[in-house]
Write a protein that holds these residues in place. Structure first.
Motif, PDB file in Angstrom:
ATOM      1  N   ARG A  46       5.723   1.854  -2.218  1.00 53.66           N
ATOM      2  CA  ARG A  46       4.438   1.287  -2.696  1.00 53.66           C
ATOM      3  C   ARG A  46       4.045   1.145  -4.168  1.00 53.66           C
ATOM      4  N   ARG A  47       5.056   1.342  -4.988  1.00 58.59           N
ATOM      5  CA  ARG A  47       4.716   1.239  -6.527  1.00 58.59           C
ATOM      6  C   ARG A  47       4.747  -0.319  -6.669  1.00 58.59           C
ATOM      7  N   LYS A  48       5.341  -0.946  -5.842  1.00 56.67           N
ATOM      8  CA  LYS A  48       5.662  -2.286  -5.906  1.00 56.67           C
ATOM      9  C   LYS A  48       4.064  -2.968  -5.749  1.00 56.67           C
ATOM     10  N   TRP A  49       3.455  -2.519  -5.081  1.00 54.16           N
ATOM     11  CA  TRP A  49       2.101  -3.081  -4.690  1.00 54.16           C
ATOM     12  C   TRP A  49       1.203  -3.734  -5.832  1.00 54.16           C
ATOM     13  N   ILE A  50       1.425  -3.116  -6.833  1.00 53.10           N
ATOM     14  CA  ILE A  50       0.483  -3.244  -8.147  1.00 53.10           C
ATOM     15  C   ILE A  50       0.683  -4.548  -8.639  1.00 53.10           C
ATOM     16  N   HIS A  51       2.071  -4.893  -8.425  1.00 54.96           N
ATOM     17  CA  HIS A  51       2.544  -6.272  -9.017  1.00 54.96           C
ATOM     18  C   HIS A  51       1.999  -7.561  -8.241  1.00 54.96           C
ATOM     19  N   GLN A  52       1.605  -6.973  -7.179  1.00 58.06           N
ATOM     20  CA  GLN A  52       0.967  -8.089  -6.066  1.00 58.06           C
ATOM     21  C   GLN A  52      -0.576  -8.513  -6.108  1.00 58.06           C
ATOM     22  N   PHE A  53      -1.118  -7.991  -7.019  1.00 51.80           N
ATOM     23  CA  PHE A  53      -2.710  -7.681  -6.942  1.00 51.80           C
ATOM     24  C   PHE A  53      -3.568  -9.112  -7.530  1.00 51.80           C
ATOM     25  N   ASP A  54      -2.774  -9.808  -8.194  1.00 50.24           N
ATOM     26  CA  ASP A  54      -3.216 -11.351  -8.798  1.00 50.24           C
ATOM     27  C   ASP A  54      -3.708 -12.159  -7.687  1.00 50.24           C
ATOM     28  N   ASP A  55      -4.830 -12.780  -7.888  1.00 55.66           N
ATOM     29  CA  ASP A  55      -5.353 -14.117  -7.013  1.00 55.66           C
ATOM     30  C   ASP A  55      -5.374 -13.667  -5.510  1.00 55.66           C
ATOM     31  N   VAL A  56      -5.477 -12.535  -5.246  1.00 57.46           N
ATOM     32  CA  VAL A  56      -5.774 -12.078  -3.729  1.00 57.46           C
ATOM     33  C   VAL A  56      -6.991 -12.361  -3.159  1.00 57.46           C
ATOM     34  N   SER A  57      -7.113 -13.027  -2.080  1.00 55.23           N
ATOM     35  CA  SER A  57      -8.194 -13.428  -1.460  1.00 55.23           C
ATOM     36  C   SER A  57      -8.721 -12.288  -0.254  1.00 55.23           C
ATOM     37  N   VAL A  58      -7.674 -11.781   0.291  1.00 56.53           N
ATOM     38  CA  VAL A  58      -8.167 -11.025   1.199  1.00 56.53           C
ATOM     39  C   VAL A  58      -7.250  -9.690   1.387  1.00 56.53           C
ATOM     40  N   LEU A  59      -7.660  -8.551   1.425  1.00 57.92           N
ATOM     41  CA  LEU A  59      -6.757  -7.438   1.711  1.00 57.92           C
ATOM     42  C   LEU A  59      -6.827  -6.914   3.056  1.00 57.92           C
ATOM     43  N   ILE A  60      -5.842  -6.904   3.683  1.00 56.85           N
ATOM     44  CA  ILE A  60      -5.510  -6.241   5.189  1.00 56.85           C
ATOM     45  C   ILE A  60      -4.722  -5.300   5.117  1.00 56.85           C
ATOM     46  N   TYR A  61      -5.371  -4.287   5.618  1.00 56.84           N
ATOM     47  CA  TYR A  61      -4.880  -2.937   5.938  1.00 56.84           C
ATOM     48  C   TYR A  61      -4.591  -2.345   7.160  1.00 56.84           C
ATOM     49  N   VAL A  62      -3.280  -2.259   7.604  1.00 51.78           N
ATOM     50  CA  VAL A  62      -3.023  -2.126   9.117  1.00 51.78           C
ATOM     51  C   VAL A  62      -2.903  -0.424   9.179  1.00 51.78           C
ATOM     52  N   VAL A  63      -3.303   0.238  10.080  1.00 51.41           N
ATOM     53  CA  VAL A  63      -3.432   1.436  10.533  1.00 51.41           C
ATOM     54  C   VAL A  63      -3.003   1.717  11.832  1.00 51.41           C
ATOM     55  N   ALA A  64      -1.958   2.633  11.907  1.00 49.16           N
ATOM     56  CA  ALA A  64      -1.610   2.918  13.349  1.00 49.16           C
ATOM     57  C   ALA A  64      -2.267   4.189  13.661  1.00 49.16           C
ATOM     58  N   LEU A  65      -3.347   3.872  14.697  1.00 50.02           N
ATOM     59  CA  LEU A  65      -4.289   4.616  15.393  1.00 50.02           C
ATOM     60  C   LEU A  65      -3.628   5.912  16.193  1.00 50.02           C
ATOM     61  N   SER A  66      -2.386   5.565  16.651  1.00 50.98           N
ATOM     62  CA  SER A  66      -1.834   6.563  17.590  1.00 50.98           C
ATOM     63  C   SER A  66      -0.996   7.693  16.759  1.00 50.98           C
ATOM     64  N   GLU A  67      -1.080   7.557  15.303  1.00 45.66           N
ATOM     65  CA  GLU A  67      -0.265   8.434  14.670  1.00 45.66           C
ATOM     66  C   GLU A  67      -0.896   9.556  14.192  1.00 45.66           C
ATOM     67  N   TYR A  68      -2.118  10.177  14.827  1.00 40.71           N
ATOM     68  CA  TYR A  68      -2.970  11.103  14.093  1.00 40.71           C
ATOM     69  C   TYR A  68      -2.409  12.478  14.250  1.00 40.71           C
ATOM     70  N   ASP A  69      -1.339  12.555  15.403  1.00 41.44           N
ATOM     71  CA  ASP A  69      -0.540  14.076  15.217  1.00 41.44           C
ATOM     72  C   ASP A  69       0.751  13.815  14.866  1.00 41.44           C
TER      73      ASP A  69
END
Length: 349
Positions: free
Chosen positions: A207-230
């Motif tokens: 995740r520390r690599k994420w910060i280097h990819q922030f330039d010129d981003v049009s859309v942020l897509i965040y994926v959640v595994a709904l089944s992993e609550y337990d």
């Protein structure tokens, strides 16, 4: 004198031609940038980001070539050994009883080198181990043992996978997980747009690599595994996966880089979620949940928690619910995503 003027004219003509080519290239680049939409695809480990990318390849590209299928064939056969190791180890952790015949088959199995080719003899051994009811019982407790949900898909079909001419189907590849390490950047032509997807690993160390990819981003897509609550994190079994996902989304969506960026939340693994909630109350994760074993109430409760973290006066959060391994579902999602993006872009003109 005449020759000198002729040379000057030819040089100017070449320079003009070169200048025109540069201007044309700049115009094309400008036009490309108008049509390009850069997505940053994020999510914690095993949320389903890689499956998202694979579906784009299937729907908007030519699918998987022979070279990729061969890579997945080797990975699938390697994973069959790993899954079996995890199940055997699970019997020790849980104290699950297995047949004496199965015990003989498991002897020395944990020492097998999974990087070596899976032989027919070893596959038959795995198949017999998988038939044991005690092993199946361990698989049903997989959420506490870091055993992938897809393990049963491959173990149930090991005879097909071990055929000499076996080549992974699209479905086999969609179920196959190869953890993303580093940064993967891919482009897809979607109608009048070029989608540039930047996918970075979801494990904590990545995740520390994420910060280097922030330039010129049009859309942020965040994926959640709904089944992993337990379930607990692979890296830290004291941390609930859903809690980690909420915290990571909060930190990302409310980063100064993204406060005005269009945001899409994809709640994945709906099939596993609907299966699990018949037995496991979401209160194991959320003490303030009061909806019982009701899939619709639980889905709304969890999604609202994420939405409230990401939505602000400057942007709305669009939410989708899906099972990413089902191509027809993802085709609908991509179409609706495109409509949302066009609407959001028109607001900024």
């Amino acid at each position: 004198m005449g020759n000198k003027q002729k040379k000057i004219k030819e040089r100017r003509k070449k320079e003009l031609s070169k200048s025109e080519k540069i201007e044309k290239a700049l115009e094309q680049e400008k036009e490309f940038q108008k049509q390009e939409i850069k997505f940053l695809l994020l999510g914690t480990g095993e949320s389903g980001k890689s499956t998202f990318i694979k579906q784009l390849e299937l729907i908007y590209k030519t699918g998987f070539d022979n070279e990729k299928r061969e890579l997945y064939r080797r990975t699938i056969q390697k994973n069959l050994i790993l899954h079996t190791k995890h199940l055997i180890h699970g019997t020790e952790i849980l104290g699950t009883k297995i047949k004496n015949e199965t015990k003989k088959l498991t002897k020395g199995f944990l020492e097998i080198d999974e990087t070596k080719p899976l032989t027919l003899e070893l596959s038959e051994r795995i198949s017999k181990i998988w038939e044991d009811n005690g092993i199946k019982k361990v698989f049903r407790s997989r959420s506490t043992l870091q055993i992938p949900d897809s393990a049963s898909y491959y173990l149930n079909d090991i005879k097909r996978i071990m055929k000499v001419k076996y080549q992974p189907t699209d479905k086999d590849i969609l179920y196959c997980r190869i953890p993303t390490t580093g940064i993967v950047k891919v482009q897809f032509k979607v109608n009048d747009f070029v989608w540039t997807i930047v996918d970075v690993g979801g494990q904590r160390s990545e995740r520390r690599k994420w910060i280097h990819q922030f330039d010129d981003v049009s859309v942020l897509i965040y994926v959640v595994a709904l089944s992993e609550y337990d379930q607990k994190l692979y890296e830290d079994e004291t941390i609930n996966r859903m809690h980690e996902s909420l915290e990571t989304f909060d930190n990302t969506a409310n980063n100064s880089y993204f406060l005005r960026t269009s945001c899409i939340l994809i709640f994945n693994k709906m099939d596993l979620f609907e299966e699990k909630i018949q037995k496991v109350d979401p209160r194991t994760c959320f003490r303030d949940y009061r909806g019982g074993l009701n899939a619709e109430k639980a889905k709304k409760f969890v999604s609202e928690k994420f939405k409230n973290l990401g939505q602000n006066k400057k942007r709305k959060v669009k939410m989708f619910f899906t099972t990413a391994t089902i191509t027809r579902n993802m085709t609908k999602i991509f179409n609706r995503m495109e409509q949302f993006i066009i609407q959001e872009s028109s607001k900024k003109l």
